[in-house]
Scaffold this active site. Structure first.
Site, PDB file in Angstrom:
ATOM      1  CB  SER A 558     -57.791  74.606   8.572  1.00 14.37           C
ATOM      2  OG  SER A 558     -58.056  74.071   7.290  1.00 14.37           O
ATOM      3  CE1 TYR A 571     -54.202  70.141   9.423  1.00 13.59           C
ATOM      4  CE2 TYR A 571     -56.121  70.474   8.028  1.00 13.59           C
ATOM      5  CZ  TYR A 571     -54.950  70.946   8.586  1.00 13.59           C
ATOM      6  OH  TYR A 571     -54.529  72.215   8.318  1.00 13.59           O
TER       7      TYR A 571
END
Length: 681
Positions: A558, A571
């Protein structure tokens, strides 16, 4: 076409589909059928007689009108006057093109003469196991008389072509009592005045042959069962098959990459446990359709089931070298100055007693069909040995067909392979969103795909949406569970023979500020994405290393792996962990030819299982926008002002795993429409 012509073609297609859909009648893409009828020539207005016959490469079970070749019978029968003999067979196939009526349809096959020259209105040529058993028996001619009387006539082996068509036409003309022939070493041909009559005669020959074998055959055609070669319990043999699969694929893929298929059907296991396994396997297959798919003979691992995996592997390495040397000697014995180059010396069939049969081809369908053909050959051997002695056609005849110029021309006409042809991919978290888009794209590029997901039903549904089981399968896998991860990798090995491409995509998102993030939140986030990626990479890398064919591992990380955003500690931290796994594994696995790269998406809202599961609402709240506007919000903060979709990430995955990027490893590719704060430095 007139109504009667439409009826003729419709009857031919219906008959073909019925016969071809039953493996007792013929094998996949094997055999051909035909019908004759009259039409009005649109140019001259004259009535002409046409032949509709299954074209080259088609399959009877799925035959459509586009798969038929349509020829003018007057022109085709005129070829008799210019035929120069068996040494010039190839000229006749080229001449069929000058007999075609109209345009479109399929290319005429080598068996066209068999159909056009026979006087009957409807002709079937098939490869039933029972018929080939009679055809390959040492006393096949006498057996044909014993089994069928005067209704079926024996024709000694002759290579398919124009002369064989002339031979069958003569039988039809001079034996009015006959309904068909047994073609020595090959198969059967039957005919009839109507489509129903031809089909009935075909079925009568097949069923009569089978009934004779059943009633007169030995109960032990393969001899006694050999101690130590009997089938292992199902779970044990599947586990052993999975452990062997990467090593066997390496053996089958030295000359070119192959996809595999595994079968532990009862008929196979019985043959592998018999005392006649070695001598019968050495004789090889007989029907041309069989050995064109299976090579002239298989590689047989003659070790008992008490041997260890390491002993199996060591012996297989020795046997492979011997097999290659033997195949090249076979090629050199028969090759002439105009023989096409050797097409590869690796086995297409590998037999492991107690475990099963591994078959190989350029794609899963080809591999599966090769296995089916060898199973047909086993049935043929059983039938022939039960009433006589199995006696396939001579090695020299097999070579003439395997390296026939017409076969080479067919291979040369095949389209170029797609970028991921013969590659086998496992994608985690692939029932939806980015994972599903990647799996779909890889399959479109020719890969075989295993869709792994926590929800097994959704995984299987996603696989079915991509294609049949020759293209994709779905499996349930919790990536935090080592046993389930290994089971998913084993599923890939058993379904497709190996593993080349792994995509670590499974994930979830917990969006909370530091003070609200619990220990359980942290552990769950890291179990799924840090530990899960590690477990999947570890299991997949072992299979790739055992294969020795290199490979690709891709992490869907990501932009958060390098960008610090608010309320996202668990996350973003785990994404940074994944990003560094890419670097670490790229450094470690390079010596094995395994490339490891990452993709850093951002703002992939549409189709995303993560966003739909509550992450979208939480991120929308953080940024103060409506959830349904979140994708537009992410797009507006990018340099390109474009929304990122799952398909854009799939594009990057397909690109980085293609041959064009064969020298790139350790790379992180941003797919975020341009987020300056996430630029890699």
């Amino acid at each position: 076409m007139t109504e009667s012509t439409n009826t003729t073609v419709a009857q031919l297609l219906a008959r073909s589909n019925r016969l071809g859909s039953d493996p007792r009648n013929t094998n996949y893409a094997g055999g051909n059928t035909s019908a004759k009828g009259h039409v009005t020539d649109p140019v001259t207005g004259d009535t002409v007689e046409l032949l509709w016959v299954k074209g080259s490469g088609g399959d009877l079970g799925t035959l459509t009108e586009n798969g038929l070749a349509t020829l003018r019978l007057d022109r085709m029968r005129s070829l008799v006057d210019v035929y120069r003999g068996v040494d010039h067979e190839d000229e006749m196939v080229a001449a069929f093109d000058y007999c075609l009526h109209g345009k479109g349809g399929a290319a005429p096959s080598i068996d066209t003469a068999m159909h056009g020259l026979v006087g009957a209105a409807h002709v079937d040529h098939l490869h039933p196991d029972s018929g080939i058993a009679i055809a390959t028996a040492a006393d096949g001619e006498q057996l044909t008389k014993n089994v069928f009387g005067e209704k079926v006539v024996w024709i000694p082996w002759r290579r398919p072509g124009f002369q064989l068509g002339l031979d069958i036409a003569e039988i039809h003309k001079t034996h009015p009592e006959a309904v068909g022939t047994i073609l020595g070493g090959h198969g059967i041909t039957a005919w009839g005045a109507s489509s129903d009559e031809a089909e009935a005669n075909s079925r009568w020959i097949i069923e009569t042959a089978q009934r004779y074998l059943d009633e007169n055959g030995s109960a032990t055609p393969f001899g006694e069962t050999v101690d130590g070669f009997t089938p292992l319990p199902v779970d044990e043999r599947r586990a052993r098959a999975a452990a062997l699969a990467p090593h066997l694929r390496r053996i089958a893929s030295r000359d070119r990459p192959m996809v595999g298929h595994f079968s532990d059907a009862d008929v196979v296991l019985e043959f592998l446990a018999s005392e006649k396994l070695a001598p019968l396997a050495e004789l090889g297959t007989s029907c041309p359709d069989h050995f064109l798919r299976t090579k002239v003979k298989p590689l047989v691992l003659e070790l008992p089931t008490s041997a260890t995996i390491d002993q199996y592997i060591a012996r297989l390495t020795e046997l492979h070298e011997a097999y290659r040397k033997d195949y090249l000697a076979y090629y050199n014995r028969h090759a002439t100055a105009d023989t096409p180059p050797v097409r590869g010396a690796d086995p297409a069939i590998i037999l492991v007693p107690g475990v099963g049969m591994f078959s190989y081809g350029k794609d899963k369908q080809t591999a599966r069909v090769a296995g089916e053909f060898y199973t047909n050959a086993v049935n043929v051997m059983r039938g022939a040995e039960s009433v006589s002695t199995y006696a396939p056609i001579d090695e020299s005849e097999k070579f003439r067909i395997e390296y026939w110029a017409l076969e080479e021309a067919k291979l040369q006409r095949m389209p170029a392979p797609r970028s991921h042809a013969s590659r086998i991919a496992l994608v985690t978290g692939a029932a939806s969103g980015i994972g599903r888009a990647i799996a779909t794209r890889l399959a479109a590029q020719g890969a075989c795909v295993v869709i792994a997901d926590l929800d097994g039903e959704k995984a299987r549904a996603a696989a079915e949406a991509i294609g049949n089981t020759d293209v994709a399968i779905g499996v349930q896998a919790d990536v935090t569970d080592s046993a389930q991860v290994h089971a998913a990798v084993d599923a890939a090995l058993l379904a497709f023979g190996g593993l080349d491409l792994l995509v670590n995509n499974a994930g979830l998102s917990i969006s909370k500020p530091l003070l609200d993030t619990t220990e359980q939140d942290w552990d769950l986030q890291h179990d799924v994405m840090a530990k899960g990626s590690f477990l999947v990479a570890q299991a997949g890398a072992k299979a790739m290393i055992d294969q020795g064919l290199g490979g690709d591992i891709v992490y869907i990380s990501s932009k958060n792996s390098v960008f610090a955003g608010p309320n996202n500690i668990a996350y973003s931290a785990v994404k940074a962990d994944q990003a560094h796994q890419v670097r670490l594994l790229a450094a470690e696995l390079g010596e094995h030819g395994i490339k490891v790269n990452g993709i850093n998406p951002d703002g992939v809202v549409r189709g995303s299982g993560i966003f739909a599961g509550g992450w979208g609402a939480k991120r929308a709240a953080v940024y103060g926008v409506d959830e349904e506007k979140l994708g537009e919000f992410y797009a507006q903060r990018t340099l390109l002002k474009r929304e990122v979709l799952p398909e854009h990430v799939a594009n990057a995955a397909a690109m980085i795993t293609s041959d064009e990027f064969s020298h790139t490893t350790g790379l992180h590719i941003p797919v975020d429409a341009g987020v300056a704060a996430a630029f890699l430095r």
